[in-house]
Scaffold this motif. Sequence first.
Motif, mmCIF file in Angstrom:
data_model
loop_
_atom_site.group_PDB
_atom_site.id
_atom_site.type_symbol
_atom_site.label_atom_id
_atom_site.label_comp_id
_atom_site.label_asym_id
_atom_site.label_seq_id
_atom_site.Cartn_x
_atom_site.Cartn_y
_atom_site.Cartn_z
ATOM 1 N N TRP A 163 -11.863 17.248 2.746
ATOM 2 C CA TRP A 163 -11.158 16.596 3.854
ATOM 3 C C TRP A 163 -10.132 15.593 3.332
ATOM 4 O O TRP A 163 -9.026 15.500 3.847
ATOM 5 C CB TRP A 163 -12.167 15.909 4.763
ATOM 6 N N MET A 164 -10.523 14.852 2.290
ATOM 7 C CA MET A 164 -9.581 13.891 1.715
ATOM 8 C C MET A 164 -8.373 14.607 1.122
ATOM 9 O O MET A 164 -7.233 14.151 1.267
ATOM 10 C CB MET A 164 -10.278 13.043 0.649
ATOM 11 N N LEU A 165 -8.623 15.750 0.457
ATOM 12 C CA LEU A 165 -7.511 16.492 -0.137
ATOM 13 C C LEU A 165 -6.580 17.052 0.934
ATOM 14 O O LEU A 165 -5.353 16.947 0.827
ATOM 15 C CB LEU A 165 -8.048 17.622 -1.012
ATOM 16 N N LEU A 166 -7.161 17.661 1.993
ATOM 17 C CA LEU A 166 -6.322 18.198 3.061
ATOM 18 C C LEU A 166 -5.573 17.080 3.788
ATOM 19 O O LEU A 166 -4.373 17.202 4.079
ATOM 20 C CB LEU A 166 -7.187 18.983 4.051
ATOM 21 N N HIS A 167 -6.289 16.005 4.051
ATOM 22 C CA HIS A 167 -5.652 14.849 4.683
ATOM 23 C C HIS A 167 -4.526 14.322 3.804
ATOM 24 O O HIS A 167 -3.435 13.962 4.272
ATOM 25 C CB HIS A 167 -6.712 13.773 4.929
ATOM 26 N N GLY A 168 -4.796 14.292 2.482
ATOM 27 C CA GLY A 168 -3.775 13.813 1.547
ATOM 28 C C GLY A 168 -2.561 14.715 1.500
ATOM 29 O O GLY A 168 -1.423 14.240 1.455
ATOM 30 N N LEU A 169 -2.794 16.048 1.509
ATOM 31 C CA LEU A 169 -1.668 16.976 1.474
ATOM 32 C C LEU A 169 -0.776 16.810 2.695
ATOM 33 O O LEU A 169 0.455 16.787 2.586
ATOM 34 C CB LEU A 169 -2.187 18.414 1.386
ATOM 35 N N PHE A 173 2.949 15.406 2.516
ATOM 36 C CA PHE A 173 4.020 16.257 3.045
ATOM 37 C C PHE A 173 4.871 15.503 4.061
ATOM 38 O O PHE A 173 6.106 15.506 3.992
ATOM 39 C CB PHE A 173 3.400 17.499 3.683
ATOM 40 N N LEU A 174 4.207 14.833 5.002
ATOM 41 C CA LEU A 174 4.954 14.132 6.040
ATOM 42 C C LEU A 174 5.758 12.967 5.476
ATOM 43 O O LEU A 174 6.924 12.771 5.827
ATOM 44 C CB LEU A 174 3.991 13.633 7.120
ATOM 45 N N THR A 175 5.152 12.182 4.581
ATOM 46 C CA THR A 175 5.866 11.024 4.038
ATOM 47 C C THR A 175 7.031 11.445 3.144
ATOM 48 O O THR A 175 8.103 10.834 3.188
ATOM 49 C CB THR A 175 4.901 10.131 3.236
ATOM 50 N N VAL A 214 9.310 8.867 -4.818
ATOM 51 C CA VAL A 214 8.192 8.263 -5.563
ATOM 52 C C VAL A 214 7.432 7.279 -4.675
ATOM 53 O O VAL A 214 6.197 7.253 -4.653
ATOM 54 C CB VAL A 214 8.714 7.573 -6.834
ATOM 55 N N GLY A 215 8.170 6.450 -3.928
ATOM 56 C CA GLY A 215 7.513 5.507 -3.035
ATOM 57 C C GLY A 215 6.686 6.201 -1.968
ATOM 58 O O GLY A 215 5.588 5.746 -1.620
ATOM 59 N N ALA A 216 7.202 7.328 -1.442
ATOM 60 C CA ALA A 216 6.454 8.075 -0.426
ATOM 61 C C ALA A 216 5.167 8.657 -1.005
ATOM 62 O O ALA A 216 4.111 8.626 -0.361
ATOM 63 C CB ALA A 216 7.330 9.187 0.143
ATOM 64 N N LEU A 217 5.226 9.175 -2.230
ATOM 65 C CA LEU A 217 4.027 9.730 -2.863
ATOM 66 C C LEU A 217 2.961 8.665 -3.072
ATOM 67 O O LEU A 217 1.788 8.851 -2.737
ATOM 68 C CB LEU A 217 4.399 10.385 -4.195
#
Length: 418
Positions: A163-169, A173-175, A214-217
């Motif tokens: 869940w953390m990985l999917l949430h992170g992806l 992606f959005l950011t 980089v800031g978004a990541l």
Amino acid sequence: MNGKSPALKLLNELWADVADPDFVWQVLALATCLLLAWAFARWWWGRQHDSAGHLKQASARLAFPLVASLLIGVAQFALAPFVHVNLLKLAQPLLGAMVLVRTVVFVLRQAFPQAGWLVAWERIIAALVWGWLALYITDLAPYVIEALESVSFKLGKQKLDLWMLLHGLVTVFLTVVVALWVAGVIEGRLMRVESLDSSLRIVGVRVAKALLTVGALITSLSLVGIDMTALSVFTGALGVGLGFGLQKIASNYVSGFIILLDRSIRLGNIVQVGNDAGQVTQITTRYTVLKHPGGTEYIVPNEALIGSVVQNQTYSDSRVRLATTIGVAYASDLELVMRLMSEAAATHPRVLPDPPPKVLLTQFADSAINLELGFWIADPEEGRGNVLSDVNFAIWNAFRIHGIEIPYPQREVRLLGT
């Protein structure tokens, strides 16, 4: 599943409302809100469709779901004391999903304006949003999240799960997409600033895009809960490997930024690097493109432009001197010949009047007196050989009219008797 959950309770109440005669008022209220929102969206789209601003175009696409959601909220407040409004309560999250889908697709189109894959991605994004909304309405979302969280593993000291990985992806992606969209807006603004040098504008755009990405990541990973220090060992080893393996590429990138910052080479310059010469048509962070007048394009690594001698014919002045040498017979009237040559160059539209064309006597050769005609042009990017050809042809016509001879080498052979 818990039958008392809010979502299932809403569905059960809505199903009960269907048999109620007052349900028709909910349908009429919903239809009226959607019709008014559609009419407003059509009017707003007609006003904003031709606008150049991206935000105005975005507002035109979002007008229908936003206005419809607002009107449905007003209808709920007005009808709640008299009839049930479960249908209106269900319509609002659906319209909210439409807002989310259109917002994400709009940002993607601004970040990747030339990408043809966005047509398919728009459908995928819509399917994912509506699918998650269906899980939320049916109260299956908590169970799906719990199942994904049960699959966990460790990366160093950091505990991760699916869940953390999917949430992170999704968050990354959005950011990143939002960051690229902001970078595109900055690029559009910078490219319209005519007072700023083109090289500095390119540098500003690339630095802004890199910093925002980089800031978004970093921000998105932190929002998900991933500790960035857990990746320090991996990123350190990766950095060492990339440092050795990509040394040349890194050198080209650094050289590209140096070229853009010190403005020693600019777009439109006529340069020569070794045997490669042409007009600078593109400067990227890794290479520079030189276009030869014959149509050949040379892709020169930026490191070569920094570490070797570059002949820049238009560094401080775009004017270029061209010269052509012609031999005339010894019996010719040199003053007339020199005047005709100067006039032939001066009549050409691309030849500059200041400094004026000038003829020099360069050599007393075996069969002719060699004269050099020199003249200046201000647009070498338009070609030099065509100007020389036109001037030489004009000289030949002038010499033919005035009877001036252009000799060719001759040898006199005598046979002496023995």
